[in-house]
Write a protein that holds these residues in place. Structure first.
Motif, PDB file in Angstrom:
ATOM      1  N   ARG A  53       0.727  -1.327   0.066  1.00 18.41           N
ATOM      2  CA  ARG A  53      -0.135   0.002   0.046  1.00 18.41           C
ATOM      3  C   ARG A  53       0.442   1.289   0.003  1.00 18.41           C
ATOM      4  NH1 ARG A  53      -3.431   0.859   4.852  1.00 18.41           N
ATOM      5  NH2 ARG A  53      -1.901  -0.761   5.937  1.00 18.41           N
ATOM      6  N   GLY A 120      -0.378 -10.484   4.770  1.00 15.38           N
ATOM      7  CA  GLY A 120      -1.757  -9.596   4.682  1.00 15.38           C
ATOM      8  C   GLY A 120      -1.354  -9.014   3.127  1.00 15.38           C
ATOM      9  N   ASP A 122      -2.455  -9.391   0.238  1.00 10.37           N
ATOM     10  CA  ASP A 122      -4.163 -10.209  -0.556  1.00 10.37           C
ATOM     11  C   ASP A 122      -5.046  -9.203   0.788  1.00 10.37           C
ATOM     12  OD1 ASP A 122      -4.032 -11.966   2.270  1.00 10.37           O
ATOM     13  OD2 ASP A 122      -4.547 -13.729   0.920  1.00 10.37           O
ATOM     14  N   THR A 123      -5.001  -8.543   0.757  1.00 13.06           N
ATOM     15  CA  THR A 123      -6.096  -8.644   2.505  1.00 13.06           C
ATOM     16  C   THR A 123      -6.835  -6.779   1.676  1.00 13.06           C
ATOM     17  OG1 THR A 123      -4.426  -7.431   4.185  1.00 13.06           O
ATOM     18  CG2 THR A 123      -5.110  -9.181   4.409  1.00 13.06           C
ATOM     19  N   LEU A 124      -6.140  -5.940   0.520  1.00 14.46           N
ATOM     20  CA  LEU A 124      -6.464  -4.903   0.512  1.00 14.46           C
ATOM     21  C   LEU A 124      -7.513  -5.142   0.154  1.00 14.46           C
ATOM     22  CD1 LEU A 124      -2.874  -4.555   0.867  1.00 14.46           C
ATOM     23  CD2 LEU A 124      -2.695  -3.707  -1.100  1.00 14.46           C
ATOM     24  N   ASP A 125      -8.033  -3.919   0.013  1.00 13.85           N
ATOM     25  CA  ASP A 125     -10.002  -3.471  -0.200  1.00 13.85           C
ATOM     26  C   ASP A 125      -9.809  -2.889  -1.774  1.00 13.85           C
ATOM     27  OD1 ASP A 125      -9.403  -0.984  -0.626  1.00 13.85           O
ATOM     28  OD2 ASP A 125     -10.312  -0.367   0.756  1.00 13.85           O
ATOM     29  N   ASP A 126     -10.716  -2.501  -2.437  1.00 13.92           N
ATOM     30  CA  ASP A 126     -10.672  -2.651  -4.220  1.00 13.92           C
ATOM     31  C   ASP A 126      -9.941  -1.468  -4.081  1.00 13.92           C
ATOM     32  OD1 ASP A 126     -12.094  -4.695  -4.533  1.00 13.92           O
ATOM     33  OD2 ASP A 126     -13.416  -3.864  -4.780  1.00 13.92           O
ATOM     34  N   GLY A 128      -7.065  -0.171  -2.584  1.00 15.60           N
ATOM     35  CA  GLY A 128      -5.886  -0.495  -2.457  1.00 15.60           C
ATOM     36  C   GLY A 128      -5.301   0.698  -0.937  1.00 15.60           C
ATOM     37  N   GLU A 130      -7.049   0.250   2.161  1.00 13.43           N
ATOM     38  CA  GLU A 130      -7.438  -0.238   2.994  1.00 13.43           C
ATOM     39  C   GLU A 130      -6.936  -1.575   3.306  1.00 13.43           C
ATOM     40  OE1 GLU A 130      -7.982   1.961   6.261  1.00 13.43           O
ATOM     41  OE2 GLU A 130      -7.767   3.014   5.304  1.00 13.43           O
ATOM     42  N   GLY A 131      -5.510  -1.664   4.322  1.00 14.76           N
ATOM     43  CA  GLY A 131      -5.747  -3.450   4.334  1.00 14.76           C
ATOM     44  C   GLY A 131      -4.711  -3.678   5.338  1.00 14.76           C
ATOM     45  N   ASP A 132      -4.661  -4.765   5.633  1.00 14.28           N
ATOM     46  CA  ASP A 132      -4.383  -5.452   7.499  1.00 14.28           C
ATOM     47  C   ASP A 132      -2.595  -6.288   6.939  1.00 14.28           C
ATOM     48  OD1 ASP A 132      -6.730  -4.740   9.089  1.00 14.28           O
ATOM     49  OD2 ASP A 132      -7.265  -7.223   7.991  1.00 14.28           O
ATOM     50  N   ASP A 133      -2.017  -5.999   6.340  1.00 16.87           N
ATOM     51  CA  ASP A 133      -1.038  -6.098   5.640  1.00 16.87           C
ATOM     52  C   ASP A 133       0.433  -5.334   7.290  1.00 16.87           C
ATOM     53  OD1 ASP A 133      -1.660  -3.316   4.324  1.00 16.87           O
ATOM     54  OD2 ASP A 133       0.374  -3.408   3.359  1.00 16.87           O
TER      55      ASP A 133
END
Length: 157
Positions: A53, A120, A122-126, A128, A130-133
């Protein structure tokens, strides 16, 4: 036994976080599709981690007395490299952070091995954004071969 040297959030502007010797701010600049896929670029005195991200991301940096076993099951992407740290002080920052206020990490002067582990991805939202990386950087005193060794390649790279 290890020591957590930094645990916090860094702004990964341009999808990058860097680590370099305090007196040698030169960073690698060999941007290629392959170097981006490795998610780690290494130069003589510094390296760049390529994050998932272009936002603030959680980063943990650990110092180990010797090479820790890689946790390949816990991470999606794992790569190793080495840098020289003659001053014994590393600067950790996002690409556009103010180097004067960036965290300084005290290490044993000399060659430093670096393992960057990514989870994480593969946890990004559409969007790009937000995510749990999360990113784990492990350091230990050792001479590493030149270049970057990928121990586990994330197929989404």
């Amino acid at each position: 036994m290890f020591q957590v040297m930094f645990q916090g959030d860094l702004f990964a502007d341009y999808f990058q976080v860097y680590l370099h010797d305090a007196d040698h701010p030169e960073l690698p600049d060999d941007y290629t599709a392959e170097s981006i896929a490795r998610r780690l670029m290494a130069g003589p005195f510094g390296l760049i981690l390529h994050t998932a991200r272009n936002m603030t991301v959680p980063v943990c940096v650990e110092w180990h007395a010797e090479r820790p076993e890689p946790e390949l099951e816990a991470f999606q992407h794992v790569a190793e490299a080495g840098v020289a740290c003659p001053t014994g002080r590393l600067v950790l920052a996002g690409l556009t952070d103010d180097v004067a206020t960036a965290p300084r990490l005290a290490v044993r002067p000399g060659p430093i091995a670096v393992r960057a582990s990514f989870a994480g991805l593969d946890t990004l939202d559409d969007s790009g954004l937000e995510g749990d990386d999360r990113y784990l950087v492990q350091l230990w005193p050792a001479q590493m071969p030149e270049g970057v060794a990928v121990l586990k390649l994330w197929p989404g790279a």
